[in-house]
Design an enzyme around this catalytic site. Structure first.
Site, PDB file in Angstrom:
ATOM      1  N   ASP A  61      25.816  21.588  -0.983  1.00 36.49           N
ATOM      2  CA  ASP A  61      25.167  22.881  -1.072  1.00 36.49           C
ATOM      3  C   ASP A  61      25.224  23.396  -2.513  1.00 36.49           C
ATOM      4  O   ASP A  61      26.304  23.626  -3.059  1.00 36.49           O
ATOM      5  CB  ASP A  61      25.910  23.841  -0.130  1.00 36.49           C
ATOM      6  CG  ASP A  61      25.178  25.146   0.027  1.00 36.49           C
ATOM      7  OD1 ASP A  61      24.118  25.124   0.658  1.00 36.49           O
ATOM      8  OD2 ASP A  61      25.649  26.171  -0.494  1.00 36.49           O
ATOM      9  N   THR A  94      18.868  26.701  -3.241  1.00 32.90           N
ATOM     10  CA  THR A  94      19.662  26.967  -4.445  1.00 32.90           C
ATOM     11  C   THR A  94      19.595  25.808  -5.435  1.00 32.90           C
ATOM     12  O   THR A  94      19.502  26.030  -6.638  1.00 32.90           O
ATOM     13  CB  THR A  94      21.137  27.224  -4.078  1.00 32.90           C
ATOM     14  OG1 THR A  94      21.591  26.166  -3.254  1.00 32.90           O
ATOM     15  CG2 THR A  94      21.268  28.528  -3.338  1.00 32.90           C
ATOM     16  N   THR A  95      19.617  24.580  -4.914  1.00 31.32           N
ATOM     17  CA  THR A  95      19.534  23.432  -5.811  1.00 31.32           C
ATOM     18  C   THR A  95      18.156  23.394  -6.458  1.00 31.32           C
ATOM     19  O   THR A  95      18.027  23.190  -7.672  1.00 31.32           O
ATOM     20  CB  THR A  95      19.791  22.119  -5.039  1.00 31.32           C
ATOM     21  OG1 THR A  95      20.911  22.306  -4.196  1.00 31.32           O
ATOM     22  CG2 THR A  95      20.058  20.981  -5.983  1.00 31.32           C
ATOM     23  N   ASP A 385      22.506  28.302   6.302  1.00 31.04           N
ATOM     24  CA  ASP A 385      21.219  28.046   5.640  1.00 31.04           C
ATOM     25  C   ASP A 385      20.089  28.045   6.660  1.00 31.04           C
ATOM     26  O   ASP A 385      19.033  28.638   6.469  1.00 31.04           O
ATOM     27  CB  ASP A 385      21.218  26.668   4.960  1.00 31.04           C
ATOM     28  CG  ASP A 385      21.928  26.698   3.609  1.00 31.04           C
ATOM     29  OD1 ASP A 385      22.511  27.748   3.276  1.00 31.04           O
ATOM     30  OD2 ASP A 385      21.911  25.665   2.906  1.00 31.04           O
TER      31      ASP A 385
HETATM   32  P1  ADP Z   1      18.203  23.178  -1.772  1.00 32.69           P
HETATM   33  O1  ADP Z   1      19.548  23.664  -2.183  1.00 32.69           O
HETATM   34  O2  ADP Z   1      17.196  23.414  -2.841  1.00 32.69           O
HETATM   35  O3  ADP Z   1      17.781  23.674  -0.449  1.00 32.69           O
HETATM   36  P2  ADP Z   1      18.409  20.608  -0.520  1.00 32.69           P
HETATM   37  O4  ADP Z   1      19.377  19.554  -0.879  1.00 32.69           O
HETATM   38  O5  ADP Z   1      18.621  21.345   0.750  1.00 32.69           O
HETATM   39  O6  ADP Z   1      18.337  21.593  -1.728  1.00 32.69           O
HETATM   40  O7  ADP Z   1      16.966  19.921  -0.519  1.00 32.69           O
HETATM   41  C1  ADP Z   1      15.816  20.650  -0.199  1.00 32.69           C
HETATM   42  C2  ADP Z   1      14.583  19.780  -0.358  1.00 32.69           C
HETATM   43  O8  ADP Z   1      14.644  18.622   0.473  1.00 32.69           O
HETATM   44  C3  ADP Z   1      13.337  20.547   0.035  1.00 32.69           C
HETATM   45  O9  ADP Z   1      12.345  20.352  -0.922  1.00 32.69           O
HETATM   46  C4  ADP Z   1      12.946  19.887   1.358  1.00 32.69           C
HETATM   47  O10 ADP Z   1      11.556  19.949   1.604  1.00 32.69           O
HETATM   48  C5  ADP Z   1      13.411  18.477   1.147  1.00 32.69           C
HETATM   49  N1  ADP Z   1      13.595  17.729   2.404  1.00 32.69           N
HETATM   50  C6  ADP Z   1      14.285  18.085   3.499  1.00 32.69           C
HETATM   51  N2  ADP Z   1      14.212  17.138   4.452  1.00 32.69           N
HETATM   52  C7  ADP Z   1      13.463  16.135   3.949  1.00 32.69           C
HETATM   53  C8  ADP Z   1      13.028  14.848   4.446  1.00 32.69           C
HETATM   54  N3  ADP Z   1      13.363  14.406   5.645  1.00 32.69           N
HETATM   55  N4  ADP Z   1      12.275  14.088   3.609  1.00 32.69           N
HETATM   56  C9  ADP Z   1      11.959  14.525   2.389  1.00 32.69           C
HETATM   57  N5  ADP Z   1      12.331  15.695   1.873  1.00 32.69           N
HETATM   58  C10 ADP Z   1      13.067  16.508   2.637  1.00 32.69           C
HETATM   59 MG    MG Z   2      18.633  23.324   1.394  1.00 35.58          MG
END
Ligand code: ADP
Ligand code: MG
Length: 519
Positions: A61, A94-95, A385
């Site tokens: 996270d 956040t990332t 989240d």
């Molecule tokens: P953040 O802190 O920005 O939420 P995450 O590590 O949760 O970072 O990653 C979020 C990103 O991952 C988003 O752009 C989301 O659309 C993408 N994502 C989530 N599930 C999948 C999946 N199965 N395949 C590809 N991208 C995905």
């Molecule tokens: Mg996320």
């Protein structure tokens, strides 16, 4: 003014100016975003964070990582604030926000090297931001049903360690929880609580229609389950009141001794009497309940919990409609609350109190189980989240395609618009578009794809129908696919907030040409 220098800074103040200040700030910002880059997306890696006291947190996270890292550089600290703002406003992304801010800084640095003035960059970025926000809105779908909401919930959880419970099960639970607190005045997000209980399998995670508290019954002869309960929530210790310090009285006869003991006895009995008179079946106290008053309460058939957490007491009061009181003696009918059922359930060697079907407000609790605290902690973050994204999707403008599809479409729109921008500002608008590409590129990289090929394929796919080509991670690897068909959806608000907060931080940092710090 003569030639005498004027000292406005103390001797130990440190000062960096001009390009030095800029490049050190930009480097610091980039370093922070680089630190979280590898955690982006469903195949993102976890970080293990060790505090100076040896506490270990394992997470993926972004906000948690940045908060836990001991970041001192003021410009880097601003990126942490971006992540915090993102967490505060929408609860996810956040990332994304931190990585975008870092890349915007990196592009700004190149423009500065090419002698583009900071003001031009700031203005170009602001223009690009507005185009980006419009593009997000155009991709948004606000026609949401439970299936779509479950997909958003699940998308936000992919990549987080959820132990042996599937994200599908959790997503269903999250959507039901939000459904419960979705009323005429919108979603009462605060009425959805998450309670963790380590020990047991994470597949035992369940949705409780009520409030869960760590409190245990204070006496073994109390009922462990009360139906149609009348509830009091009190902030009063049940015990002998110590009125005066060292109150001492000399006892001169047996009669006096008995009288004194009687007085104490009736004082201790008064709590149970007052509650019984008021018709209370269950009492929650945020303070302690001594053994003897506990015995009297048990004798009256009252179920009592002591040392209830303040936050939980507030939730119980709100759900049952009880008003917290600090004097049981003066308890009034109007201060009592009600619940369909209150029970104590045993988990390992601990008891938890369940307040179900409160008569005043819908409150729900996700009771998170998991083998160890590391598992329950990460599950708790994933659920938080997920609850936030479902709320954001419902309340702030629907959902957009995930997996980098929205970002590709946004970058394309901004790049297109750049052609129409006059002068050097055009360079900044183009740089903004290139910066947005970092998100799909990183997703491709983190899913084991070739980032360059991935980006090219995404662009091609996006030409036909914007937002329908994404990195779709399933199993170990990623491939190009349709995010809507794959059910990869993010709230539009998460993308909007990321664009806004990243632009703000990057432009703020790029503008600084003087850093003065007191020692
Ligand atoms: P953040 O802190 O920005 O939420 P995450 O590590 O949760 O970072 O990653 C979020 C990103 O991952 C988003 O752009 C989301 O659309 C993408 N994502 C989530 N599930 C999948 C999946 N199965 N395949 C590809 N991208 C995905
Ligand atoms: Mg996320």
């Amino acid at each position: 003014m003569g030639g005498r220098p004027v000292f406005v800074l103390s001797d130990d103040a440190e000062r960096t100016q001009g390009e030095d200040a800029q490049s050190s700030n930009i480097a610091a910002g980039k370093a922070v975003s680089e630190a979280v880059r590898t955690t982006l997306g469903p195949r993102g890696m976890d970080k293990m964070l060790v505090s100076d006291t040896g506490d270990v947190t394992i997470t993926n996270d972004g906000a948690t990582i940045l908060d836990t890292m001991d970041i001192e550089h003021p410009a880097a600290q601003m990126l942490v604030e971006v992540a915090d703002a993102q967490e505060e406003e929408v609860g996810d992304g956040t990332t994304t926000a931190a990585v975008l801010a870092g890349e915007l800084l990196s592009k700004a640095e190149r423009l500065l090297d090419d002698d583009v003035h900071p003001t031009t960059i700031v203005e170009g970025y602001a223009e690009a931001r507005d185009i980006a926000l419009d593009a997000v809105d155009d991709l948004a779908d606000a026609d949401l049903d439970d299936d779509l909401l479950e997909q958003v919930a699940e998308t936000s959880m992919t990549g987080k360690g959820t132990g042996d419970v599937t994200t599908e099960t959790l997503a269903d639970l999250v959507v039901r929880a939000i459904g419960h607190v979705d009323g005429e005045d919108g979603i009462a997000r605060d009425d959805v609580r998450v309670h963790t209980q380590a020990g047991g399998s994470s597949s035992a995670t369940e949705l409780v229609e009520g409030v869960v508290s760590d409190a245990e019954p204070v006496h073994e002869n109390m009922p462990r389950r009360v139906e149609h309960a009348t509830v009091a929530v009190v902030d009063e210790a049940f015990g002998v009141r110590e009125t005066e310090i060292d109150a001492e009285y000399s006892v001169e006869s047996v009669d006096q001794l008995t009288a004194a003991m009687d007085a104490e006895e009736s004082e201790l009995r008064a709590y149970a009497d007052a509650l019984a008179d008021a018709g209370v079946d269950v009492v929650f106290s945020t303070d302690s309940i001594d053994d003897r008053p506990a015995g009297f309460l048990a004798a009256e058939g009252i179920l009592a919990f002591e040392d209830v957490d303040d936050d939980e007491a507030r939730a119980i009061a709100s759900a049952t409609g009880a008003t917290r009181t600090s004097k049981v003696e003066d308890l009034e009918d109007a201060e009592l609350g009600g619940a369909d059922a209150i029970r104590a359930r045993t988990f390992g060697d601990e008891d938890l109190a369940f307040v179900e079907g409160g008569s005043a407000a819908e409150a729900v609790t996700v009771l998170v189980r998991g083998g160890t605290e590391h598992v329950t902690d990460e599950l708790e973050r994933a659920l938080a989240d997920s609850l936030d994204v479902v709320t954001a999707a419902l309340e702030s403008g629907g959902v957009v395609p995930g997996g980098g599809a929205t970002e590709i479409a946004v970058a394309d729109r901004v790049r297109e618009a750049a052609a129409g921008v006059e002068g050097r500002q055009q360079l900044a608008v183009e740089a903004f578009a290139d910066a947005v590409d970092v998100l799909p590129r990183t997703l491709a990289e983190n899913t084991g794809m070739d980032p360059i090929d991935g980006l090219v394929d995404l662009r091609t796919g996006n030409e036909d129908e914007p937002g329908r080509a994404a990195i779709v991670a399933s199993g170990e690897h990623g491939e190009i696919g349709d995010p809507v068909e794959a059910g990869i959806l993010d709230p539009a608000a998460v993308k909007r907030e990321a664009v806004e907060s990243a632009t703000e931080a990057a432009t703020m940092i790029a503008r600084i040409d003087d850093v003065i710090s007191a020692e």
